[in-house]
Design a protein around this motif. Structure first.
Motif, short mmCIF file in Angstrom:
data_model
loop_
_atom_site.label_atom_id
_atom_site.label_comp_id
_atom_site.label_asym_id
_atom_site.label_seq_id
_atom_site.Cartn_x
_atom_site.Cartn_y
_atom_site.Cartn_z
N CYS A 237 -15.97 56.95 -10.39
CA CYS A 237 -17.18 56.74 -9.60
C CYS A 237 -17.91 58.09 -9.80
O CYS A 237 -19.37 58.09 -10.56
CB CYS A 237 -17.21 56.69 -7.85
SG CYS A 237 -18.70 56.96 -7.00
N TYR B 202 -21.43 48.51 -13.17
CA TYR B 202 -20.58 49.21 -12.65
C TYR B 202 -21.04 50.40 -11.40
O TYR B 202 -20.13 50.14 -10.63
CB TYR B 202 -20.46 50.70 -13.76
CG TYR B 202 -19.72 50.47 -14.97
CD1 TYR B 202 -18.44 49.63 -14.63
CD2 TYR B 202 -19.88 50.57 -16.08
CE1 TYR B 202 -17.19 49.70 -15.90
CE2 TYR B 202 -19.02 50.55 -17.45
CZ TYR B 202 -17.74 49.71 -16.82
OH TYR B 202 -17.33 49.47 -17.97
N GLU C 173 -15.68 48.53 -5.73
CA GLU C 173 -15.38 50.05 -5.68
C GLU C 173 -16.07 50.98 -5.77
O GLU C 173 -15.59 51.81 -5.20
CB GLU C 173 -13.94 49.66 -6.77
CG GLU C 173 -12.92 51.25 -6.68
CD GLU C 173 -11.81 51.49 -8.05
OE1 GLU C 173 -10.81 50.20 -7.66
OE2 GLU C 173 -12.00 50.74 -8.63
N PHE C 174 -17.04 50.90 -6.96
CA PHE C 174 -17.68 52.46 -6.44
C PHE C 174 -18.26 52.42 -5.70
O PHE C 174 -18.30 53.77 -4.82
CB PHE C 174 -19.07 52.01 -7.57
CG PHE C 174 -19.76 52.82 -8.23
CD1 PHE C 174 -19.65 54.01 -8.56
CD2 PHE C 174 -21.44 52.54 -7.53
CE1 PHE C 174 -20.55 55.21 -8.68
CE2 PHE C 174 -22.09 53.88 -7.84
CZ PHE C 174 -21.92 54.65 -8.01
N SER D 248 -16.04 54.59 -3.61
CA SER D 248 -15.30 55.91 -3.85
C SER D 248 -17.03 56.84 -4.09
O SER D 248 -16.75 57.87 -3.20
CB SER D 248 -14.74 55.49 -4.82
OG SER D 248 -14.31 55.25 -5.52
N PHE D 249 -17.99 55.79 -4.00
CA PHE D 249 -19.27 56.42 -4.05
C PHE D 249 -19.29 57.79 -2.47
O PHE D 249 -19.25 58.25 -1.92
CB PHE D 249 -20.48 55.91 -4.03
CG PHE D 249 -22.28 56.60 -3.94
CD1 PHE D 249 -22.37 57.31 -4.11
CD2 PHE D 249 -23.06 55.86 -3.77
CE1 PHE D 249 -22.74 57.86 -4.69
CE2 PHE D 249 -24.21 56.57 -4.43
CZ PHE D 249 -23.87 57.72 -4.44
#
Length: 442
Positions: A197, A280, A285-286, A289-290
């Motif tokens: 991330c 991306y 998931e990014f 996580s962000f």
């Protein structure tokens, strides 16, 4: 004696001008720093020092007579005289600082390095890092030293702290608390989803760090009904992880505008990099996580390091114990952000058997539970572990000193006596240990 007094009178306005530039942090030098000074001539780019002297001489007949009078060696305006005056000021300031330090009868040494443009490590020099023996500080009052955790600085036998303590046993080494916090966040952010991330955020900054692409981002912001508080992405700090929160926060605020700008740029001739970056940044998931990385918003006041760290650990443990509720709120925010830009949240592909990485039973779980187990919980666990490991060693030392200063009454509590006894034992054991090492080396 008359000549000495005359020279001092000539020097006084010169010294006062240098002191003025020093106090106001003005550079002395200019394009022309040599030669005679003509008071009424309007010369450009001659530097602050000469310009201030010329301005002052217009209302000071004595100073004008010095500049316009005969002789070349009695003007006292040359670079050599300027440097000698600055060095004299430096000596006087060091003496005053050394006097205050010696009067306090207790001081510590802090040192750190920084990388210059050629990637070569340089020792940062300021008042705290001066050569102690040369400026008159009595090193018998040295009671502490703090560096980073590198072995050449913190090594038990050959590190700088060990060498210093051979001569000054009272100088207890404490790993810099700010650096410890930095390492704790760094390690916690090292798990794969968080690391990826942060890498994507940095790539987004690099991608838009050109005038043409940046203009597209600014145009998207201008055409929007909502105006964010920031207008451009920030670079992730390369050394201080706790400073990365600003970059993450700004990217979070600009996220929908970044995606729109990438859509516009994707119509250009070479859209390969654009498509990959957009892929991306739209990944579930990014996004998860962000929002998890923004836990770093917890601030730690390093003046009360141990107490505050313990409070942060308690808070993180509460989050860990109530992980379902806490992550549910994060997931709601992620879902709202995804809906605003038209992104569908998805799980990563899960197979029944994986041999190269952890394989939690997540085949039939919800999207929320999947990312809670694979991203949120590992991040919080690593963060807790690192904070505990990196700060717990300082606790006995800080509690011992704290018991001396915190009491406002003459009554001494039993817990203060115990804490102080631990401090005495700590000092005694470390002094004996270094004395033994010194004897072995002899």
């Amino acid at each position: 004696m008359t000549q000495v007094e005359e020279n001092r009178k000539r020097l006084r306005p010169i010294i006062e001008c240098i002191l003025l530039c020093g106090r106001e942090e003005l550079a002395l030098r200019g394009h022309k720093d040599l030669g005679s000074i003509s008071v009424d001539e309007d010369a450009l780019r001659q530097g602050n020092f000469r310009a201030i002297l010329k301005y002052r001489a217009k209302g000071d007949d004595f100073l004008r007579s010095i500049f316009e009078g005969p002789g070349k060696r009695n003007k006292y305006t040359s670079p050599t005289i300027q440097n000698d005056t600055i060095e004299s000021c430096n000596t006087i300031l060091l003496r005053k600082i050394a006097k205050k330090v010696n009067e306090s009868k207790c001081f510590s040494v802090l040192a750190d390095e920084t990388t210059d443009i050629s990637t070569k490590e340089q020792l940062a020099i300021c008042v705290r890092y001066v050569s102690l023996s040369k400026c008159g500080i009595d090193c018998s009052y040295l009671h502490g030293q703090g560096y980073d955790g590198a072995s050449n600085m913190s090594g038990q036998f050959r590190g700088v702290q060990s060498i210093v303590r051979l001569k000054y046993p009272k100088a207890v080494y404490v790993h810099c608390s700010a650096h410890s916090l930095n390492l704790a966040v760094s390690t916690a952010s090292g798990i794969r989803p968080i690391r990826n991330c942060l890498g994507i955020i940095e790539k987004a900054y690099q991608f838009f760090n050109t005038p043409k692409r940046k203009s597209i981002l600014l145009r998207e912001i201008k055409n929007s009904d909502h105006e964010p508080s920031v207008k451009q992405l920030k670079r992730l700090c390369a050394t201080r992880w706790v400073q990365r929160y600003d970059a993450v926060n700004d990217c979070s605020e600009l996220y929908p505008f970044v995606l729109k700008a990438l859509d516009t740029i994707s119509d250009w001739k070479d859209p390969a990099d654009v498509s990959m970056l957009k892929h991306y940044m739209e990944d579930t998931e990014f996004l998860i996580s962000f929002y998890i990385v923004k836990l770093q918003k917890v601030q730690i006041d390093l003046k009360k390091t141990i107490t505050i760290v313990e409070n942060v650990v308690i808070t993180l443990k509460t989050i860990r114990d109530n992980y379902k509720t806490e992550f549910s709120q994060i997931y709601i925010n992620v879902k709202m952000a995804a809906d605003n830009v038209g992104i569908e949240l998805k799980k990563k592909r899960v197979i029944s058997k994986q041999t190269l990485k952890d394989n939690p039973n997540l085949l039939d779980c919800s999207i929320e539970h999947y990312y809670c187990v694979t991203v949120f919980l590992p991040y919080v666990d690593y963060y807790l572990m690192q904070l505990t490991e990196r700060f717990i060693n300082h606790k006995a030392i800080f509690e011992g000193f704290n018991c001396i200063f915190q009491s406002k009454s003459l009554m001494v509590e039993m817990e203060d006596i115990v804490a102080f006894q631990k401090l005495v034992e700590f000092y005694s054991s470390t002094i004996d240990q270094h004395s033994s090492i010194a004897e072995l080396k002899m």
